[in-house]
Structure formats: C-alpha cells, structure tokens
Design an enzyme around this catalytic site. Structure first.
Site, PDB file in Angstrom:
ATOM      1  N   LYS A 185       0.965  -1.146   0.134  1.00  0.00           N
ATOM      2  CA  LYS A 185      -0.019   0.029   0.118  1.00  0.00           C
ATOM      3  C   LYS A 185       0.745   1.296   0.096  1.00  0.00           C
ATOM      4  CE  LYS A 185      -3.946   1.993   2.838  1.00  0.00           C
ATOM      5  NZ  LYS A 185      -4.598   1.732   4.077  1.00  0.00           N
ATOM      6  N   SER A 219      -9.943  -0.545   7.386  1.00  0.00           N
ATOM      7  CA  SER A 219      -9.247  -0.320   6.321  1.00  0.00           C
ATOM      8  C   SER A 219      -8.516  -1.524   5.733  1.00  0.00           C
ATOM      9  CB  SER A 219      -8.169   0.873   6.564  1.00  0.00           C
ATOM     10  OG  SER A 219      -8.587   2.106   6.578  1.00  0.00           O
ATOM     11  N   SER A 254      -9.387   2.046   3.597  1.00  0.00           N
ATOM     12  CA  SER A 254      -8.484   2.753   2.527  1.00  0.00           C
ATOM     13  C   SER A 254      -7.423   1.819   1.706  1.00  0.00           C
ATOM     14  CB  SER A 254      -7.753   3.511   3.317  1.00  0.00           C
ATOM     15  OG  SER A 254      -6.705   2.913   4.272  1.00  0.00           O
TER      16      SER A 254
END
Length: 542
Positions: free
Chosen positions: A136, A240, A216
């Site tokens: 990420k 997330s 996210s």
C-alpha cells in the site's frame, strides 16, 4: 481511517517494458467517471478473456498458495523470475481496467533473480523468499515514491524503508510495487469516495466495475482479487484492511496492536494504526504475518496444519448479526452459521455492548491523535512539514479536488485538543476500555473462541458527488481495542462479495488464523471476479 474514500482522473504513467525484460514502472490510470458505458463493457470483456491465464504451465495464480509455489521452486519446476514475470504481465493486462497498482518496482526482476540464486544454492530465507508482494502506498520505501495518495508527497521518496519493508526484504520477498489507496487513508474529508486518490485516481471493484472497493486499502484488495500479486500489505485504523478484503472477496488480517511495527507507515493514530497482510487465502496471510511480526508461532499455530474444517468441531462462535447491513446480508449470515454448525461448531447469537458510546468517543480521539502523529511523520519527508502546511497545499492544488473538495477532517484535527489535554486522555482511556470490555465480556460470558460478524455490505456504486454509502460497524470493537480481526470470504449478494469478520482476544492472532483457515475451508466461498461493468440498481443488492 479504513472506512471508505474517491474518484477522479488518474494519469497513465507507462506500460510494462516490452517482454518485461527489465523491471517496469506501471501506470494505473483511471478513466473519467463519466466514460461511456460501452467503452467500459469492451474493456471488461477484454479483461475477462485474458484474466484467467497465468502463462505458468500447471499453475493457476488465482488459487495457488505460497507453500505450493515454494514446493515448485524447490524441485526446480518454477523460478521466482517466472512467477514475477507472470504477475507483471497480469498487471499490464488487467490493471488498466481496475487501477489498483500505482507503479511497479523496476528492480522486481533483479530481486527475483537473487531469490532464484538462493534457491539453487540451498540458502533460501523462508517461505516468502521469491514471493511477489505489493505494498500500500502509505508504507515507506526508500527507492519508490510513498505518497499516501497525495500530490503533497509525490516528490522524493522517504529516506528509509518502513520497518515492515525491511522485514520483507530480509525474508527474500520480491517487492513488486505500490498500490493505490483512499487518499490519506480516508482521513481527509467528511464525504470521501473510497479508493480515490489524487495520485492514483479511482480504483474499481474487480467483481463489478462501477462498485466501490472500500477503503482505505482499496488497491491492495482489488489487486489481490484480480490476482496481480501473491500477497499485499494493507493498513488499518478502523476497517481499512478488513472492509476492502470483504468487499473484494479476499482475506485480510488486522493484527493485534503492536504485533507489526508501524514505523515508516503514514499515520492516523498510534493508538489504533497497524499494517497487516492480505492474500487470497488464510495460509498466505499467516505466512506473511509471521514475517511482518517476527513471531513464527503464528505460522506454526496457523492454517498450514492438517484437518480442514474438522478443526471447527467443538469451537464456540458468537454471531453478531448487524441488521443495518441489510436483509440479504443477514440471510447470508444465517446460511453461514448453518454451515459452521454442520462442521461441528457451536454458533450462538450475541450483541456486543457499548457500541453507541464507542461511536461517540472514537472520532474525536482520532482527530487529536492524527494532528500529533501526522506532524511527526511529515517532519521526516520532503514537502509540507506539518498539518497546517498540508492544508494550505490542498487549498492551492486543484488536482487534489477533482473527486471531492473537502478537507474537513484535516481542519478539525488542526483545532482538536492536544493529546496532552486531560479531557482527551480521559476520553481515550474510556474508549479503549469499553472496546476491550465489549469483546472480553462477550467472549467470557459465552465461553467463545471468537466472535463473527458480517465484514461489509454489498459494494455501493462509486459516486464522487455522493461519497461513500457505507454503514460498517463490525470493524470498530477490535480496531479500537487493538485486538486481532480477520475477514474471510463468506459468499455473495448477487455478484458482490461479502466477508465474515472473525474477532478474538488480545494477541490471539495465531489462534484466530487457525480458526479462520477452518472457516475458510468449510465455507469455500471464493470465486474469481468477472469484471462486470454493472449489476443494476444499488437498492436491490442489500
């Protein structure tokens, strides 16, 4: 934060170099959200026609596990270089439709070649040696940009790797590249669109392209659903990791707080933030967690032990139904409970206490903690040096406002009480205590091995004007308590995946993963995405 942000234009940077002979920068550009539906349908048809192949004879990248890959590397029938090339080809073929990967690492094939040499010489470093991993883009890498999705950090890379990246490199993993995310991990605007960032544009759900991937860790989950990497790393403050895992039909583990170092990860709150592993199966998640944490009991206690769903016999699981997620999700939970019972588990219904008070306390605490922690992080980077300057940057850069304009959370955090304030401290102490009690008391009173709940509703339609349409309370107790949670595929509402969230007590990660592997084996709910352009009215999905 973990519960949704995004959409907007994405720049297409570059294609993978011809024949993938030397690493490549990848480009994931996002189409204009108003793009013609016929174009989207044509792209989806093209992806569906090619997405099933892997160019690796006898290996289906969609279902293969790390132990199976390592067995082939050990007998010489597979190399890390071939595996890495296969994933790079999939990124080149599939990612232009879903926009999950921001960039690939130009050294990926060199990393793979070094792993191949270790395999030949019998000096491998463990089960992740030669395994491609996506990160990420809020996880620091010294040799690749780390942007948190914001143009404010799109300049020079960080000075050093995050601690977890160092662990992955030391374990021989191939850092394949970086994934898109909800900008600033969904902690910028009050009405964000999950999966959108100014750097990467909008990530799409591979199952139905006009649906949201949740946030996210949107890019990490969507990339895994599309089989663009063997493993990905996500981060979570509240939801997330697990929400994107559930909504994209993959497995995501939020570890116990402190089990994985958060050093070098763009923060929201040190009191709740953690990175964690994501994959298409629990085995790969457990093996990756062992590397990230340095705790190899996770691996030895985890899902590589024999027994399958027989390990459910005698287990007691509390089912927290959460009717607000809709009758079709609730019906799926009923079917899930019956499947677990037929495998020998005892499933009892529970209601977790204190949830209304947790909802009142969590957000104000995070505002104070974000101001403290983002100031400390920005001081280590080139660009805005604190939250006040970051707010100014967003005001003066229109590209940051192409999907949603707001930065209300930034502005509220700037004026929130400092973390030295006695009122803040009292509220945080109460918040953490109630979250832990909500789980501990329920687990003890019912003599439970774990608590289960739906991870997510069916994915909503991505819409910048409206923002996210989410009601996802299941992640909060474990997130605030700092306890582990694990999402595994539970099934579908039509074409849209729904996950089952499993929660356990503090540092019961190994036991939770073992239980999760048995649940995964019994439910057998995963199926490959079909990249459908749409599936009809959103209201019919709930």
């Amino acid at each position: 934060m973990g519960k949704p942000p995004f959409r907007g234009n994405r720049n297409i940077v570059t294609l993978i170099a011809a024949a993938l002979g030397a690493g490549a920068l990848v480009a994931a550009g996002a189409p204009d959200p108003r793009a013609d539906a016929a174009v989207a349908a044509h792209a989806a048809n093209s992806v569906r026609s090619q997405a099933g192949s892997s160019a690796l004879p006898g290996i289906d990248l969609r279902t293969v596990t790390i132990p199976e890959l390592q067995a082939r590397m050990a007998d010489g029938s597979l190399t890390s270089s071939a595996l890495t090339r296969a994933y790079l080809r999939r990124i080149a073929t599939v990612d232009p439709t879903i926009h999950a990967v921001l960039r690939t690492d130009p050294t990926a094939l060199r990393q793979a070649a070094a792993s191949d040499a270790r395999h030949r010489h019998g000096t491998t470093r463990g089960p992740l040696d030669g395994i491609p991993v996506l990160l990420k883009d809020n996880v620091d890498t010294h040799d690749l940009p780390t942007t948190a999705g914001s143009l404010a950090l799109a300049g020079s890379p960080p000075d050093r790797d995050a601690a977890l990246v160092t662990r992955l490199r030391d374990a021989g993993a191939v850092i394949l590249g970086k994934t898109n995310l909800s900008e600033w991990a969904n902690f910028r605007a009050e009405k964000p669109t999950s999966g959108w960032s100014a750097v990467g544009g909008q990530t799409h759900n591979p199952y139905v392209l006009d649906r949201n991937p949740c946030g996210s860790s949107a890019g990490s989950a969507a990339a895994l659903a599309a089989s663009l990497s063997q493993v990905a790393i996500g981060t979570e403050t509240d939801g997330s990791i697990v929400c994107p895992a559930g909504m994209n039909g993959v497995v995501g583990h939020k570890p116990s707080l402190g089990l994985v170092s958060r050093s070098g990860v763009v923060p929201i709150s040190a009191e709740q933030d953690t990175a964690g592993p994501m994959a298409r199966n629990v085995t790969d998640v457990a093996l990756t967690l062992a590397v990230l944490s340095g705790d190899h009991s996770v691996r030895s206690e985890g899902p590589d032990r024999p027994g399958g769903s027989n390990r459910l016999r005698g287990k007691r699981i509390g089912l927290w139904r959460l009717p607000p997620l809709g009758p079709r999700v609730d019906a799926l939970m009923t079917r899930t409970a019956e499947k677990l019972r037929t495998a020998g588990a005892e499933v009892v219904e529970v209601t977790l206490p204190y949830q209304d008070r947790l909802a009142e306390l969590e957000f104000p605490a995070l505002l104070s903690e974000f101001h403290r922690d983002i100031d400390a992080y920005l001081a280590t980077r080139h660009g805005p040096r604190n939250l006040a300057r970051l707010i100014d940057f967003h005001r003066t850069h229109p590209a940051e406002r192409t999907c949603f304009a707001g930065q209300e959370l930034f502005e509220r955090a700037l004026t929130a009480p400092p973390t030295t304030d006695p009122g803040y401290r009292a509220r945080r102490a109460e918040l953490t205590d109630l979250a832990r009690r909500s789980l501990d008391e329920t687990l003890a009173a019912q003599h439970l091995d774990a608590i289960a709940a739906p991870t997510n509703p069916p994915a909503w339609t991505t819409d910048c004007a409206r923002g996210d349409n989410d009601v996802i309370p299941s992640s909060t107790p474990a997130a605030v308590a700092g306890y582990p949670s694990l999402s595994v595929p539970a099934g579908f509402v039509d074409e849209l995946p729904v996950g089952l969230l499993l929660m356990a007590g503090d540092h019961r990660d190994a036991q939770l993963l073992s239980l999760g592997a048995a649940v995964e084996h019994r439910l057998h709910a995963w199926r490959a995405p079909r990249y459908l352009p749409s599936v009809g009215p959103e209201s019919s999905r709930r």
